[in-house]
Enzyme design. Sequence first.
Site, PDB file in Angstrom:
ATOM      1  N   GLY A 101      -2.298  11.286  -4.990  1.00 17.35           N
ATOM      2  CA  GLY A 101      -1.309  11.005  -3.308  1.00 17.35           C
ATOM      3  C   GLY A 101      -0.759  10.062  -3.687  1.00 17.35           C
ATOM      4  O   GLY A 101       0.483  10.325  -3.397  1.00 17.35           O
ATOM      5  N   SER A 174       0.562   4.238   6.912  1.00 15.95           N
ATOM      6  CA  SER A 174      -0.008   5.172   5.811  1.00 15.95           C
ATOM      7  C   SER A 174       1.057   4.601   5.029  1.00 15.95           C
ATOM      8  O   SER A 174       2.075   4.065   4.925  1.00 15.95           O
ATOM      9  CB  SER A 174       1.123   6.613   5.332  1.00 15.95           C
ATOM     10  OG  SER A 174       0.529   6.669   3.918  1.00 15.95           O
ATOM     11  N   ASP A 326     -10.024   3.082   2.464  1.00 16.45           N
ATOM     12  CA  ASP A 326     -10.562   3.879   1.653  1.00 16.45           C
ATOM     13  C   ASP A 326     -11.882   3.411   1.680  1.00 16.45           C
ATOM     14  O   ASP A 326     -13.166   4.523   0.851  1.00 16.45           O
ATOM     15  CB  ASP A 326      -9.768   3.558   0.128  1.00 16.45           C
ATOM     16  CG  ASP A 326      -8.572   4.032   0.227  1.00 16.45           C
ATOM     17  OD1 ASP A 326      -8.498   5.347   0.518  1.00 16.45           O
ATOM     18  OD2 ASP A 326      -8.135   3.826  -0.658  1.00 16.45           O
ATOM     19  N   ARG A 357     -12.335  13.335   4.612  1.00 15.78           N
ATOM     20  CA  ARG A 357     -13.763  12.508   4.349  1.00 15.78           C
ATOM     21  C   ARG A 357     -14.794  11.937   5.431  1.00 15.78           C
ATOM     22  O   ARG A 357     -15.948  12.039   5.144  1.00 15.78           O
ATOM     23  CB  ARG A 357     -13.211  11.160   3.922  1.00 15.78           C
ATOM     24  CG  ARG A 357     -12.527  11.336   2.791  1.00 15.78           C
ATOM     25  CD  ARG A 357     -12.165   9.731   1.786  1.00 15.78           C
ATOM     26  NE  ARG A 357     -12.189   9.813   0.524  1.00 15.78           N
ATOM     27  CZ  ARG A 357     -11.275   8.994  -0.121  1.00 15.78           C
ATOM     28  NH1 ARG A 357     -10.211   7.459   1.122  1.00 15.78           N
ATOM     29  NH2 ARG A 357     -10.917   9.557  -1.208  1.00 15.78           N
TER      30      ARG A 357
HETATM   31  C1  S3P Z   1      -2.212   3.733  -0.964  1.00 18.32           C
HETATM   32  C2  S3P Z   1      -2.535   3.954  -0.007  1.00 18.32           C
HETATM   33  C3  S3P Z   1      -3.715   4.605   1.033  1.00 18.32           C
HETATM   34  C4  S3P Z   1      -5.108   4.443   0.142  1.00 18.32           C
HETATM   35  C5  S3P Z   1      -4.493   5.263  -0.956  1.00 18.32           C
HETATM   36  C6  S3P Z   1      -3.839   4.327  -1.661  1.00 18.32           C
HETATM   37  C7  S3P Z   1      -1.439   2.905  -1.316  1.00 18.32           C
HETATM   38  O1  S3P Z   1      -3.448   6.136   1.550  1.00 18.32           O
HETATM   39  O2  S3P Z   1      -5.982   6.124   0.829  1.00 18.32           O
HETATM   40  O3  S3P Z   1      -5.877   5.637  -1.922  1.00 18.32           O
HETATM   41  O4  S3P Z   1      -1.743   2.943  -2.442  1.00 18.32           O
HETATM   42  O5  S3P Z   1      -0.889   3.141  -0.848  1.00 18.32           O
HETATM   43  P1  S3P Z   1      -2.066   6.256   2.507  1.00 18.32           P
HETATM   44  O6  S3P Z   1      -0.914   5.220   2.717  1.00 18.32           O
HETATM   45  O7  S3P Z   1      -2.042   8.004   2.565  1.00 18.32           O
HETATM   46  O8  S3P Z   1      -2.983   5.792   3.959  1.00 18.32           O
END
Ligand code: S3P
Length: 449
Positions: A101, A174, A326, A357
Amino acid sequence: MSSHGAPRPMSSCKCGPLKGVANVPGDKSISHRSLILGALSVGRTHVTGLLEGTDVLDTAKAMQAFGAEVNRLGDGEWEVFGVGVGGFGEPDNVIDYGNSGTGVRLVMGAAATTPITVTYTGDASLRSRPMARITDPIALFGARSYGRQGGRLPMTVIGTGDPVPVHYVSPVPSAQVKSAVLLAGLNAPGQTVVIEKEATRDHTERMLAGFGAEISTEITDEGRVITLTGQPELTAQTITVPRDPSSAAFPVAAALLAEGSEVLVPNIGQNPTRNGLYTTLIEMGADITFENERLEGGEPIADLRVKYGPLKGVTVPPERAASMIDEFPILSAIAATAEGVTKMLGVKELRVKESDRIDAMARGLEANGVTVEETEDTFTVHGMGQGNVPGGGTCKTHLDHRIAMSFMCLGMATQKPVKIDDAGPIETSFPIFVPLMEELGAKFTKDDG
Ligand code: S3P
């Protein structure tokens, strides 16, 4: 099903004290950003300590598809010859982002303000995750996106050759959304502003500044106001990736779960936007010391020494959620063995991670004899006390690495072994998890399925 072939069931059973040094891999967030910013800069970026999990390897492939030269020089050592801001070329095939993601969302942002058409897809987990949180803000720059219903992948994004800068109040806490907007803003003239009500990890801001962008953060009543001046020339950097506090959470948890343990986990990033788990564990009574605190490459680092001891349940306040987003799966496993109730508040973002989760932890803990309660936005675990969790259950991991590792850790402290249906997803973020834990003294067995 595993994203990389047939499912690989595995069991974890009660083990003796864990002892030794846990050298966990490089930070996943910083690894992705090193490759992306390297690809957007001019010159040779040299990276050491890069996480070579499949998520980050997918970003390396994506950067090659956009025209950057990316070479692996040795273990964790990589170089990137970038194409400069606005220099991304059109990939000649679909970008398959596997399980990541973070990778796909950051790159959708980075490519949105260049006149190229890109189609993105991923594994079953990634294809189920919401992308409107990215396509909404990149539309403000002028990019057009066509995906499946509910804004899901596969999705084609037509980047704009004539971007306008954007003022965006992020509706979700986020770092991926914030980062996608900032990376899109790199190739828009003028100032792009992102406002976040709650602080999320700030690696993008720190690293953009390190690569030479003009970027500032102001704390106001509205929240954190981040202002980026577009169309900078980013200069290639030398980057030492610190070790990942999210991966460190697993050997730390294992030491807290297996009676008599003492484990040293060196060189762990202690960025305050990432360290909520450690604050929580200390409130629970964990014996953790932070040794050799120092700064490396703009990020605070420490060596963590963790000793087994009694833990009590706590309430994790909603304002801490983003700084440990996380780590809730592994906290849930630890909470099951603590005395008393642990309540996690303001955690609805957990429902749109690699899996839901809250649901995955709830069902897996119940299968192992633990009582839980959930609402859309909260998760409560009724701790049973050390040595009292029955175990004996099989947990579905739903293509989610952190669910898989959390239940492998729980099994170190349960009366009967804990089984997971698939250890395959662990490859995405912590490919050496199994040998590293076994070296410390964990007892894992590969099952036939
Ligand atoms: C991340 C942001 C988080 C985290 C992901 C890594 C990043 O997600 O859960 O493992 O590197 O920007 P969200 O932005 O959806 O909270």
